[in-house]
Design an enzyme around this catalytic site. Structure first.
Site, short mmCIF file in Angstrom:
data_model
loop_
_atom_site.label_atom_id
_atom_site.label_comp_id
_atom_site.label_asym_id
_atom_site.label_seq_id
_atom_site.Cartn_x
_atom_site.Cartn_y
_atom_site.Cartn_z
N HIS A 1 0.83 -1.20 0.00
CA HIS A 1 0.00 0.00 0.00
C HIS A 1 0.87 1.26 0.00
CE1 HIS A 1 0.65 1.13 4.30
NE2 HIS A 1 0.71 -0.19 4.51
N CYS B 1 4.03 -4.48 6.36
CA CYS B 1 3.51 -4.24 5.01
C CYS B 1 4.63 -3.84 4.07
CB CYS B 1 2.45 -3.13 5.04
SG CYS B 1 0.93 -3.60 5.89
#
Length: 388
Positions: free
Chosen positions: A317, A335
């Site tokens: 992301h 992430c």
């Protein structure tokens, strides 16, 4: 002389008489069967009359091997006839529609034996009465296009005890030869689940048809399948993300050609709970905006262009807050952080089932990390999860 002539005449008459009898016998057919020598016709019912606990998915049939059917009906308790068809030779009839659970069906009709004698078609049977009817749902719908690591999943809404019976009712057909196997994963969301994955990534462009003939299948403990489910879908282009955490880059390979090289920041390696897991992740969801919350690490943020790659909280992301570390160090909570522009560019190309191959960390992706961990196992290990 007259005696001699008389004897000749008698002999001649005898010969002619024999010839005449032979002619009559030939005309009658010495091998023609008499009515008493014809086979005795019989009516064969399947299920047999009086049967109980019959699977409603099994066809009900009536056959007359030594005769023909004149008319047959199979009706439920309300008098509604079950759809069926007579075979071309007229000797058998079979249902063409599924029966209902916990229902008594009754035969009626007549047949004619080869000897011309009428035969009744009569009897009844009762289908199984389930203690529970379990639903199965496929994860990939008709006409979808998915990535080359996409598993086929059937999620059941209750526990399946007889997994072998269920697995025998499942099939996968492909437009090109593809080796693969079903594997049973631990129950999730209150029910059992089974995945099918190929031995290697799907060939790009493959057409896949999944057939799950689950209606009427006994699941064990008195449970039966609720309904058949099917799907036909396609495998898209072969897009693979290669993410080596020590390079601080994220590469996108499409059909064997590198199409992107993004600066990235991965999970902080000093904290095992923040380390990005090594192994083959699979894209499962995409969000233009995704709220991410952690009480432990004290954040509650909405991040843009989020692509889920595991159920343990790992996403690819955008994160402007880590922009200075992208391409040079790993500072995230697990992430893969990209710039906003790069994250959107990747988001626009991602499909459910795309593989994301993470390397370079000492914490492997495992079953504890969520739904799709199929590719963390070798193919031999995966086949060991089959019930057959």
């Amino acid at each position: 002389m007259r005696r001699i002539l008389l004897v000749v005449a008698v002999l001649l008459v005898g010969v002619l008489g024999v010839a005449s009898l032979a002619t009559v016998a030939t005309a009658a057919g010495p091998d023609a069967p008499s009515p008493s020598s014809l086979p005795v016709a019989s009516v064969l019912l399947q299920p047999v009359a009086g049967a109980v606990d019959v699977s409603p998915a099994e066809p009900a049939t009536v056959a007359v091997p030594d005769g023909t059917l004149d008319g047959v009906t199979l009706t439920g308790p309300d008098g509604t006839a079950v759809a069926g068809a007579v075979a071309d030779d007229g000797r058998s009839w079979s249902t063409t529609a599924d029966l209902a659970y916990d229902t008594t069906y009754t035969w009626a009709g007549t047949a004619t034996g080869a000897d011309g004698a009428p035969l009744p078609v009569a009897g009844s049977f009762t289908t199984a009465a389930p203690a529970d009817v379990v639903r199965g749902v496929l994860n990939i719908g008709d006409d979808r296009t998915v990535g080359v690591a996409a598993p086929i999943e059937i999620q059941f809404d209750a526990h399946v005890e007889d997994r072998a019976a269920v697995e025998r009712a499942l099939s996968v057909e492909t437009s090109v030869p593809v080796e693969g196997s079903w594997g049973w994963l631990p129950d999730e969301n209150g029910g059992s689940r089974v995945h099918w994955r190929p031995a290697e990534y799907w060939p790009a462009g493959t057409r896949v048809t999944v057939t799950a003939d689950l209606y009427g299948v006994p699941y064990g403990d008195g449970a039966y399948g609720r309904a058949d489910v099917t799907s036909t879908f396609g495998i898209g282009r072969a897009q693979i993300v290669r993410a080596d955490v020590n390079s601080h880059r994220m590469l996108v390979i499409r059909d064997g050609v590198q199409v992107a090289d993004y600066p990235a920041s991965y999970g902080l390696s000093g904290d095992p709970d923040r380390t990005t897991r090594s192994g083959i992740h699979v894209v499962s969801e995409r969000f233009t905006d995704k709220r991410m919350v952690s009480e432990r690490y004290g954040y509650d943020l909405v991040e843009k262009w989020a692509v889920r790659i595991s159920n343990n909280g790992e996403f690819i992301h955008a994160n402007p807050a880590s922009a200075s570390a992208q391409g040079s160090s790993n500072v995230t909570h697990g992430c893969v952080n990209l710039s906003t522009a790069d994250a959107q560019a990747y988001y626009d190309t991602a499909l459910y089932g795309d593989p994301v191959e993470v390397t370079g960390t000492d914490v492997p992706l495992a079953s504890r990390d969520g739904d799709i961990w199929d590719w963390t196992l070798s193919y031999d290990q995966w086949r060991g999860l089959s019930a057959l």
